[in-house]
Design an enzyme around this catalytic site. Structure first.
Site, short mmCIF file in Angstrom:
data_model
loop_
_atom_site.label_atom_id
_atom_site.label_comp_id
_atom_site.label_asym_id
_atom_site.label_seq_id
_atom_site.Cartn_x
_atom_site.Cartn_y
_atom_site.Cartn_z
N GLU A 108 4.71 34.36 -48.67
CA GLU A 108 4.15 35.56 -49.27
C GLU A 108 4.88 35.86 -50.57
O GLU A 108 5.94 36.50 -50.56
CB GLU A 108 4.28 36.72 -48.28
CG GLU A 108 3.62 38.00 -48.75
CD GLU A 108 3.82 39.14 -47.77
OE1 GLU A 108 2.84 39.79 -47.42
OE2 GLU A 108 4.97 39.39 -47.34
N TYR A 184 2.41 47.61 -53.58
CA TYR A 184 3.08 46.69 -54.50
C TYR A 184 2.22 46.46 -55.76
O TYR A 184 1.09 46.94 -55.86
CB TYR A 184 3.42 45.39 -53.77
CG TYR A 184 4.34 45.62 -52.59
CD1 TYR A 184 5.45 46.45 -52.72
CD2 TYR A 184 4.09 45.07 -51.34
CE1 TYR A 184 6.30 46.70 -51.64
CE2 TYR A 184 4.93 45.31 -50.26
CZ TYR A 184 6.03 46.13 -50.41
OH TYR A 184 6.86 46.38 -49.34
N ARG A 232 -3.57 38.56 -49.64
CA ARG A 232 -3.25 39.62 -48.67
C ARG A 232 -3.53 40.95 -49.36
O ARG A 232 -2.99 41.23 -50.44
CB ARG A 232 -1.79 39.53 -48.27
CG ARG A 232 -1.49 40.40 -47.08
CD ARG A 232 -0.14 40.09 -46.49
NE ARG A 232 -0.19 40.27 -45.05
CZ ARG A 232 0.84 40.68 -44.34
NH1 ARG A 232 2.00 40.91 -44.90
NH2 ARG A 232 0.73 40.84 -43.04
N ASP A 274 -0.15 50.47 -40.93
CA ASP A 274 -0.24 49.01 -40.82
C ASP A 274 0.50 48.51 -39.58
O ASP A 274 0.00 47.72 -38.81
CB ASP A 274 0.34 48.38 -42.09
CG ASP A 274 0.01 46.91 -42.17
OD1 ASP A 274 -1.18 46.58 -42.14
OD2 ASP A 274 0.95 46.09 -42.27
N ALA A 328 2.36 39.78 -35.91
CA ALA A 328 3.70 39.99 -36.43
C ALA A 328 4.54 40.40 -35.22
O ALA A 328 5.27 39.59 -34.65
CB ALA A 328 3.73 41.03 -37.53
N CYS A 352 4.50 42.97 -26.54
CA CYS A 352 5.10 43.96 -27.45
C CYS A 352 4.80 45.36 -26.92
O CYS A 352 3.71 45.63 -26.45
CB CYS A 352 4.47 43.76 -28.83
SG CYS A 352 4.77 45.12 -29.97
N SER A 406 18.67 47.49 -18.84
CA SER A 406 19.75 46.49 -18.94
C SER A 406 19.94 45.74 -17.63
O SER A 406 20.11 44.52 -17.64
CB SER A 406 21.06 47.14 -19.40
OG SER A 406 21.52 48.02 -18.44
N ASP A 425 19.08 49.52 -6.84
CA ASP A 425 18.97 50.78 -7.58
C ASP A 425 18.85 51.91 -6.58
O ASP A 425 18.22 51.75 -5.53
CB ASP A 425 17.75 50.78 -8.50
CG ASP A 425 17.88 51.85 -9.58
OD1 ASP A 425 18.01 51.48 -10.75
OD2 ASP A 425 17.87 53.06 -9.24
N ASP A 654 23.64 51.21 -21.01
CA ASP A 654 24.00 52.60 -21.31
C ASP A 654 25.26 53.02 -20.56
O ASP A 654 25.95 53.95 -21.00
CB ASP A 654 22.85 53.53 -20.93
CG ASP A 654 21.67 53.37 -21.87
OD1 ASP A 654 21.89 53.10 -23.06
OD2 ASP A 654 20.52 53.48 -21.40
#
Ligand code: ADP
Ligand code: SF4
Length: 701
Positions: A108, A184, A232, A274, A328, A352, A406, A425, A654
């Site tokens: 890019e 940009y 792009r 985005d 991404a 994700c 964790s 737990d 933690d």
């Protein structure tokens, strides 16, 4: 059974090759350019990070933004450069790494125009008409205003792009970008707010598009028929403007450029839309803006939308929205997403969660970090592979106490290594803080941190889960595991906050609550004041939640914005909108000084001027303290540990140092990787490539 025969026929279309100009993408999984925080200062870190995605099946793997000239200088943000031969060699490492797996490498090329401040190069930023980007947030503010480009500057810009493309070819890239997005320089030519020119580059849409056209042309010429030229472009603003000859200016731009680029890479205009956080935007949120592009070009179209579901991906293709599935964040959270679909293991995709910690890493100026994938950014420096772990180096058994982020990550990675693991737990459900937090507005998707780990743990016969088991030091001694890992989390305190910006004395009076109390089911009598000096998501999310269940709610913070740190994760604009929708009264630059059960006294952080707010319940979202009593109780029993054959007791997550979920997951992973490994270096330190005495030979623009 061959790999291909395992592909679910429903998803087979995702594995079709796609021609992009002179090159062919082996499948439709396209890792679009995205920031990695890995500049040319970290060439091996960067190459390995991108390589892993190619190894995981992404057919195209791109760089992030790469500056073509020192007049595009985003320092101190971590941007990449292609200014000299060192840079060529640096990027060639990435290209070679991506090619090793049969994928295409894209670059890019980027000029930031008025949106960069050229803090390091000290050149005046360039712009179509001298119109600056005057950001409101200090992280993006600068004191350098751009100058208007004359025709000579435009000629130089085209030459920099062409030279960038030639260098990109020397580095071996297959796809070379013209980047007209996100504020940009070429984007600034497209929009009349930035572009007030009266020459051939301003005014009509045909004129405003001229620079982008010329950039594509010079890039194509420099690519010499060996590399594809991608455009792009951000279409959100343009789509909102009616066109003279078509539905919108976006339609006009796409019509004017139609088949000129070999690939359209289409996106939104600002980072918060985005790279939209899951709290406020669903998967495929770009579609209403970009859905028309394919109808106006015969070239392939790639776009993003935090795609993690193969069904959504297939639907994008079948419905003619996209040809290539851009990823991404999806590719950061699971570099092996394509292979998992190919192998019929969709359920193994580490989806994700849309928390945007990855983008916060760029804002922080460091290599990318990911909440779901603790190996992101660590592929080279720590030699962590997202799918492979070293086999257990002993037959030790490990007890992990606490099944929050964790503990879950630690147990999973230890289990994958082959250790006999017990995860206990005290709660009846695993998930730790996520048990409650995922019930707050917009946070359900974050539950994937727990759900994915539990689903993976269910596949491991060497890990035993004991929910509903509160363990104390005596019981742990009796269990006689070789290693004990304490992952018991943290607790919110009732600490107030001083003008010196440090927590001070607890406010332990009736009517004061913490998030743990709300999680435990406390009912807060209205009116409620939420005092947030934690500054991340929880204070804002709780204010929104409490306003919905009881209101009225006031939100007080010493920062200038609500949930101030969420500027780093693209959430902040939406946090403010959400609080406004919920009628939460906002008191910024303020701290709660006192509370008497009926009134909260609030002081301005700078002037100490007092305001009194009606308040029956004060919820303090401030300091978290480690819940490490169990760890200290065990650590104090040295001789008993020996007799119980317990070789080590370690505190992680933690319970060791409270932080965001990303840190807890990383901490659990780190412990599991290091167990029984010989004393390893912390990490390898990368160095820039500097074979050539580096000078920048360019006329001062
Ligand atoms: P982290 O983010 O570090 O994983 P969390 O607070 O999310 O921390 O999770 C800590 C978990 O530890 C919680 O689910 C809590 O129920 C559990 N826990 C705390 N103390 C004990 C204990 N003595 N025995 C078993 N589980 C415990
Ligand atoms: Fe997704 Fe969060 Fe990882 Fe970014 S940090 S890739 S948003 S899970």
């Amino acid at each position: 059974m061959s790999l291909h025969s395992a592909v679910n026929p429903r998803y087979a279309v995702l594995f079709d090759p796609v021609r992009i100009g002179p090159v062919i993408a082996p499948n439709r999984f396209y890792q679009v350019p995205h920031a990695s925080g890995m500049t040319n200062a970290l060439p091996h870190v960067r190459a390995r990070f991108r390589e892993i995605k190619a190894e995981g099946g992404w057919g195209v793997v791109c760089t992030g933004a790469v500056s073509i000239h020192p007049s595009s200088d985003d320092a101190p943000l971590p941007f990449a450069t292609l200014w000299d031969e060192n840079d060529v060699r640096s990027h060639a490492l990435t290209v070679d790494a991506v090619h090793r797996h049969g994928s295409l490498a894209g670059i890019e090329l980027w000029h930031g125009g008025a949106s960069v401040m050229n803090r390091a190069s000290r050149l005046a930023p360039l712009s179509p008409s001298g119109v600056p980007w005057m950001a409101t947030h200090v992280g993006f503010m600068g004191n350098q205003r751009p100058r208007a480009m004359d025709e000579r500057d435009i000629g130089r810009l085209l030459e920099w792009q062409a030279e960038g493309a030639r260098k990109a070819r020397r580095a071996g890239f297959d796809i070379i970008y013209v980047y007209a997005g996100m504020g940009y320089l070429p984007y600034e030519f497209l929009l009349p707010e930035y572009n007030r020119r009266t020459d051939a580059y301003g005014g009509s849409i045909e004129n405003r598009v001229r620079l982008v056209r010329q950039l594509i042309e010079v890039t194509r010429e420099a690519a010499g028929g060996n590399a594809a030229v991608a455009l792009r472009i951000s279409l959100e603003e343009l789509r909102g403007r009616p066109g003279r000859h078509a539905e919108s200016e976006a339609h006009e731009v796409v019509t004017l450029l139609a088949d000129l680029p070999d690939l359209w890479d289409v996106k939104m205009d600002s980072s918060p839309t985005d790279c939209a956080p899951s709290r406020f935007a669903p998967e495929a949120s770009h579609e209403p803006v970009i859905d028309f592009v394919k109808r106006l070009t015969s070239r392939p179209v790639v776009g993003v939308g935090r795609f993690t579901s193969p069904d959504t991906m297939v639907s994008q293709i079948r419905r003619g929205v996209l040809d290539l599935i851009g990823g991404a964040r999806a590719s950061i959270a699971d570099p092996f997403l394509p292979h998992k679909i190919r192998e019929g293991r969709e359920q193994d995709i580490r989806e994700c969660i849309g928390c945007n910690i990855c983008i916060s890493s760029w804002h922080d100026g460091v290599p990318v970090r990911c909440t779901q994938n603790p190996t992101a950014g660590e592929e080279w420096r720590r030699d962590w592979h997202p799918e492979r772990v070293a086999r257990a180096a002993s037959d030790a058994s490990v007890l992990v106490v606490g099944g929050g982020p964790s503990g879950l990550e630690c147990a999973l990675t230890l289990g994958r290594r082959g250790y006999a693991v017990t995860l206990a737990d005290s709660a009846r459900e695993f998930g730790g803080r996520l048990r409650f937090e995922t019930r707050l507005p917009g946070l359900a998707t974050w539950g994937r941190v727990r759900d994915w780990r539990l689903s993976q743990l269910a596949q491991l016969s060497n890990v035993t889960l004991y929910p509903g088991n509160e363990l104390d030091d005596e019981q742990i001694l009796e269990l006689e595991h070789t290693h004990v890992v304490v992952a018991t989390g943290a607790r919110w305190s009732r600490m107030l906050y001083s003008a010196m910006e440090v927590p001070i004395a607890e406010l332990d009076v009736p009517g004061v609550y913490t998030p743990d109390d709300v999680a435990a089911g406390a009912t807060l009598e209205a009116p409620v004041v939420v005092f947030d000096f934690d500054n991340y998501y929880l204070g804002g999310a709780l204010a929104e939640h409490l306003a919905a269940v009881g209101g009225p709610v006031s939100y007080v913070t010493p920062a200038g914005h609500a949930s101030a740190w969420t500027i780093m994760t693209n959430e902040q604009p939406q946090v403010h909108r959400a609080l406004a929708r919920a009628h939460v009264a906002l008191h910024t630059l303020s701290r709660v000084h006192a509370f008497d059960g009926a009134t909260a006294t609030v002081r301005n952080q700078f002037t100490d001027v007092e305001t009194r707010l009606p308040c029956r319940s004060l919820l303090i979202v401030g300091l978290r303290r480690p819940n490490d009593a169990l760890y200290h109780a065990l650590a104090a029993r040295g001789d008993d540990l020996k007799s119980a054959h317990i070789a080590s007791v370690t505190c992680i997550g933690d319970a060791s140092a409270p932080g965001a979920i990303v840190h807890a997951v990383h901490s659990g992973h780190r412990y599991a990787r290091a167990l029984d490994m010989p004393e390893a270096e912390l990490y390898r330190r990368d160095l820039p490539i500097s074979d050539v005495a580096a000078r920048i030979y360019a006329a001062e623009p």
